[in-house]
Design a protein around this motif. Structure first.
Motif, PDB file in Angstrom:
ATOM      1  N   LEU A  40       0.820  -1.208   0.000  1.00 49.75           N
ATOM      2  CA  LEU A  40       0.000   0.000   0.000  1.00 49.75           C
ATOM      3  C   LEU A  40       0.857   1.263   0.000  1.00 49.75           C
ATOM      4  O   LEU A  40       0.583   2.219  -0.729  1.00 49.75           O
ATOM      5  N   GLU A  41       1.897   1.272   0.815  1.00 48.84           N
ATOM      6  CA  GLU A  41       2.786   2.431   0.880  1.00 48.84           C
ATOM      7  C   GLU A  41       3.397   2.728  -0.490  1.00 48.84           C
ATOM      8  O   GLU A  41       3.403   3.876  -0.952  1.00 48.84           O
ATOM      9  N   CYS A  42       3.916   1.702  -1.147  1.00 49.10           N
ATOM     10  CA  CYS A  42       4.586   1.903  -2.428  1.00 49.10           C
ATOM     11  C   CYS A  42       3.607   2.291  -3.532  1.00 49.10           C
ATOM     12  O   CYS A  42       3.914   3.156  -4.366  1.00 49.10           O
ATOM     13  N   LEU A  43       2.433   1.660  -3.554  1.00 47.62           N
ATOM     14  CA  LEU A  43       1.447   2.003  -4.580  1.00 47.62           C
ATOM     15  C   LEU A  43       0.958   3.442  -4.414  1.00 47.62           C
ATOM     16  O   LEU A  43       0.751   4.150  -5.396  1.00 47.62           O
ATOM     17  N   ALA A  44       0.785   3.872  -3.166  1.00 50.52           N
ATOM     18  CA  ALA A  44       0.353   5.249  -2.927  1.00 50.52           C
ATOM     19  C   ALA A  44       1.438   6.233  -3.333  1.00 50.52           C
ATOM     20  O   ALA A  44       1.160   7.265  -3.956  1.00 50.52           O
ATOM     21  N   ARG A  45       2.666   5.941  -3.002  1.00 43.14           N
ATOM     22  CA  ARG A  45       3.758   6.847  -3.357  1.00 43.14           C
ATOM     23  C   ARG A  45       3.934   6.940  -4.867  1.00 43.14           C
ATOM     24  O   ARG A  45       4.256   8.003  -5.398  1.00 43.14           O
ATOM     25  N   GLN A  46       3.714   5.821  -5.568  1.00 38.53           N
ATOM     26  CA  GLN A  46       3.884   5.863  -7.023  1.00 38.53           C
ATOM     27  C   GLN A  46       2.678   6.491  -7.715  1.00 38.53           C
ATOM     28  O   GLN A  46       2.775   6.906  -8.855  1.00 38.53           O
ATOM     29  N   GLY A  47       1.550   6.580  -7.015  1.00 38.89           N
ATOM     30  CA  GLY A  47       0.426   7.319  -7.565  1.00 38.89           C
ATOM     31  C   GLY A  47      -0.676   6.496  -8.181  1.00 38.89           C
ATOM     32  O   GLY A  47      -1.269   6.914  -9.177  1.00 38.89           O
ATOM     33  N   VAL A  48      -0.987   5.340  -7.590  1.00 38.18           N
ATOM     34  CA  VAL A  48      -2.165   4.591  -8.026  1.00 38.18           C
ATOM     35  C   VAL A  48      -3.393   5.305  -7.464  1.00 38.18           C
ATOM     36  O   VAL A  48      -3.513   5.500  -6.252  1.00 38.18           O
ATOM     37  N   GLY A  49      -4.317   5.686  -8.338  1.00 39.61           N
ATOM     38  CA  GLY A  49      -5.367   6.629  -7.966  1.00 39.61           C
ATOM     39  C   GLY A  49      -6.371   6.183  -6.941  1.00 39.61           C
ATOM     40  O   GLY A  49      -6.884   6.990  -6.165  1.00 39.61           O
ATOM     41  N   HIS A  50      -6.697   4.888  -6.905  1.00 38.92           N
ATOM     42  CA  HIS A  50      -7.701   4.398  -5.962  1.00 38.92           C
ATOM     43  C   HIS A  50      -7.250   3.053  -5.401  1.00 38.92           C
ATOM     44  O   HIS A  50      -7.006   2.102  -6.148  1.00 38.92           O
ATOM     45  N   LEU A  51      -7.114   2.990  -4.102  1.00 39.68           N
ATOM     46  CA  LEU A  51      -6.725   1.758  -3.414  1.00 39.68           C
ATOM     47  C   LEU A  51      -7.874   1.310  -2.516  1.00 39.68           C
ATOM     48  O   LEU A  51      -8.411   2.098  -1.741  1.00 39.68           O
ATOM     49  N   VAL A  52      -8.242   0.043  -2.640  1.00 38.85           N
ATOM     50  CA  VAL A  52      -9.242  -0.559  -1.757  1.00 38.85           C
ATOM     51  C   VAL A  52      -8.491  -1.508  -0.825  1.00 38.85           C
ATOM     52  O   VAL A  52      -7.777  -2.403  -1.285  1.00 38.85           O
ATOM     53  N   VAL A  53      -8.624  -1.299   0.475  1.00 41.31           N
ATOM     54  CA  VAL A  53      -7.904  -2.095   1.476  1.00 41.31           C
ATOM     55  C   VAL A  53      -8.907  -2.946   2.228  1.00 41.31           C
ATOM     56  O   VAL A  53      -9.829  -2.416   2.854  1.00 41.31           O
ATOM     57  N   ILE A  54      -8.718  -4.265   2.186  1.00 41.41           N
ATOM     58  CA  ILE A  54      -9.664  -5.183   2.830  1.00 41.41           C
ATOM     59  C   ILE A  54      -8.948  -5.963   3.924  1.00 41.41           C
ATOM     60  O   ILE A  54      -8.038  -6.753   3.652  1.00 41.41           O
ATOM     61  N   ASP A  55      -9.330  -5.728   5.175  1.00 40.73           N
ATOM     62  CA  ASP A  55      -8.737  -6.456   6.297  1.00 40.73           C
ATOM     63  C   ASP A  55      -9.563  -6.191   7.557  1.00 40.73           C
ATOM     64  O   ASP A  55      -9.759  -5.029   7.942  1.00 40.73           O
ATOM     65  N   GLY A  56     -10.030  -7.235   8.185  1.00 42.16           N
ATOM     66  CA  GLY A  56     -10.821  -7.093   9.404  1.00 42.16           C
ATOM     67  C   GLY A  56     -10.016  -7.246  10.675  1.00 42.16           C
ATOM     68  O   GLY A  56     -10.564  -7.183  11.781  1.00 42.16           O
ATOM     69  N   ASP A  57      -8.701  -7.447  10.549  1.00 39.82           N
ATOM     70  CA  ASP A  57      -7.839  -7.709  11.702  1.00 39.82           C
ATOM     71  C   ASP A  57      -7.387  -6.412  12.356  1.00 39.82           C
ATOM     72  O   ASP A  57      -7.459  -5.330  11.761  1.00 39.82           O
ATOM     73  N   THR A  58      -6.899  -6.525  13.591  1.00 36.75           N
ATOM     74  CA  THR A  58      -6.344  -5.387  14.321  1.00 36.75           C
ATOM     75  C   THR A  58      -4.882  -5.646  14.641  1.00 36.75           C
ATOM     76  O   THR A  58      -4.429  -6.789  14.701  1.00 36.75           O
ATOM     77  N   PHE A  59      -4.128  -4.572  14.866  1.00 40.24           N
ATOM     78  CA  PHE A  59      -2.695  -4.705  15.132  1.00 40.24           C
ATOM     79  C   PHE A  59      -2.432  -5.210  16.549  1.00 40.24           C
ATOM     80  O   PHE A  59      -3.056  -4.758  17.508  1.00 40.24           O
ATOM     81  N   ALA A  60      -1.483  -6.150  16.632  1.00 43.23           N
ATOM     82  CA  ALA A  60      -1.049  -6.697  17.920  1.00 43.23           C
ATOM     83  C   ALA A  60       0.454  -6.451  18.064  1.00 43.23           C
ATOM     84  O   ALA A  60       1.155  -6.170  17.084  1.00 43.23           O
ATOM     85  N   ARG A  61       0.963  -6.576  19.278  1.00 43.69           N
ATOM     86  CA  ARG A  61       2.360  -6.247  19.544  1.00 43.69           C
ATOM     87  C   ARG A  61       3.324  -7.086  18.702  1.00 43.69           C
ATOM     88  O   ARG A  61       4.393  -6.604  18.304  1.00 43.69           O
ATOM     89  N   HIS A  62       2.968  -8.334  18.405  1.00 48.08           N
ATOM     90  CA  HIS A  62       3.880  -9.179  17.619  1.00 48.08           C
ATOM     91  C   HIS A  62       3.948  -8.749  16.149  1.00 48.08           C
ATOM     92  O   HIS A  62       4.766  -9.277  15.383  1.00 48.08           O
ATOM     93  N   ASN A  63       3.118  -7.782  15.744  1.00 49.25           N
ATOM     94  CA  ASN A  63       3.192  -7.233  14.383  1.00 49.25           C
ATOM     95  C   ASN A  63       4.258  -6.149  14.254  1.00 49.25           C
ATOM     96  O   ASN A  63       4.629  -5.761  13.139  1.00 49.25           O
ATOM     97  N   LEU A  64       4.756  -5.649  15.381  1.00 47.68           N
ATOM     98  CA  LEU A  64       5.640  -4.490  15.364  1.00 47.68           C
ATOM     99  C   LEU A  64       6.961  -4.747  14.641  1.00 47.68           C
ATOM    100  O   LEU A  64       7.586  -3.814  14.140  1.00 47.68           O
TER     101      LEU A  64
END
Length: 242
Positions: free
Chosen positions: A52-76
């Protein structure tokens, strides 16, 4: 600058300053295609955050993000969108906040739910490309089926330890889809090996390049091939489907 202004500049033969460093690779026509494109990213964790970071920086006009999860400490240790401040936050919604800071010209739609067989086609419809940033076989299989029905190509990625793989599935690639979702434990070897920070970044970078190539027509896609890499020994190999 608003997205409409950038589109006007591109149509008038000028590259907006934000995208100036894209000029030598994808050109004005390629940048225009990116700004007019829609990409759905399923999963906003280790792979999805970097994608997502790279696509946004390069300028993809519309991004749809699908994820029902939440961040946990082991994701850091590896998930770009995960910080001490975002622990407990929904991953898709956090992507909206982050990408607004990165590139406000990009429209970001958050779907704060897990993809299901019932919702898949409705949520993915209209995308030019779908990115598989999932971590389970059953979810991946469901995604591939929905994408094939919608006739949308999928850029697949998977990681475990120092290793990873990337592939591009077109709707007719049924053999490749079957190979990537063959009978295996729901959670693979990544449970044992874990995922250090650099592995998802490497796989995501390769996925992003495949997305950009599909959208702009630059280069050659990984059709009917799986690109495998092992960062421990710096080995790369392409596996071609018969």
């Amino acid at each position: 600058m608003a997205k409409e202004e950038s589109l006007t500049e591109l149509k008038n033969g000028r590259m907006p300053e934000r995208y100036l460093r894209n000029l030598g690779t994808i050109g004005l026509a390629g940048q225009l295609r990116l700004l007019q494109a829609k990409v759905a990213v399923v999963g906003a964790g280790g792979l999805g955050g970097y994608v997502l970071e790279c696509l946004a920086r390069q300028g993809v006009g519309h991004l749809v993000v699908i994820d029902g999860d939440t961040f946990a400490r082991h994701n850091l240790n590896r998930q770009l969108l995960c910080t001490e401040e975002t622990l407990g936050c929904n991953k898709a919604q956090e992507a909206v906040r982050r990408l607004a800071l990165v590139n406000p010209e990009v429209e970001v739609t958050a779907v704060a739910h897990m993809l299901t067989a019932v919702t898949a086609q409705a949520w993915l419809a209209g995308a030019d490309v779908i990115v598989d940033a999932l971590d389970s076989i059953s979810a991946r299989s469901m995604l591939f089926q929905a994408a094939a029905a919608l006739r949308i190509p999928v850029v697949h990625g998977a990681i475990a330890g120092f290793a990873g793989q990337v592939a591009v599935l077109f709707p007719q690639d049924t053999q490749l889809a079957a190979f990537l979702t063959q009978k295996a434990p729901e959670k693979g070897v990544e449970v044992e090996l874990g995922n250090p920070a650099a592995t998802p970044a490497m796989a995501a970078a390769l996925q992003v390049q495949e997305v950009i190539k599909l959208l702009t027509g630059v280069g050659r896609s990984l059709q009917s091939e799986i690109l495998c890499f092992d960062m421990e020994y710096l080995e790369f190999e392409k596996i071609r489907m018969p």
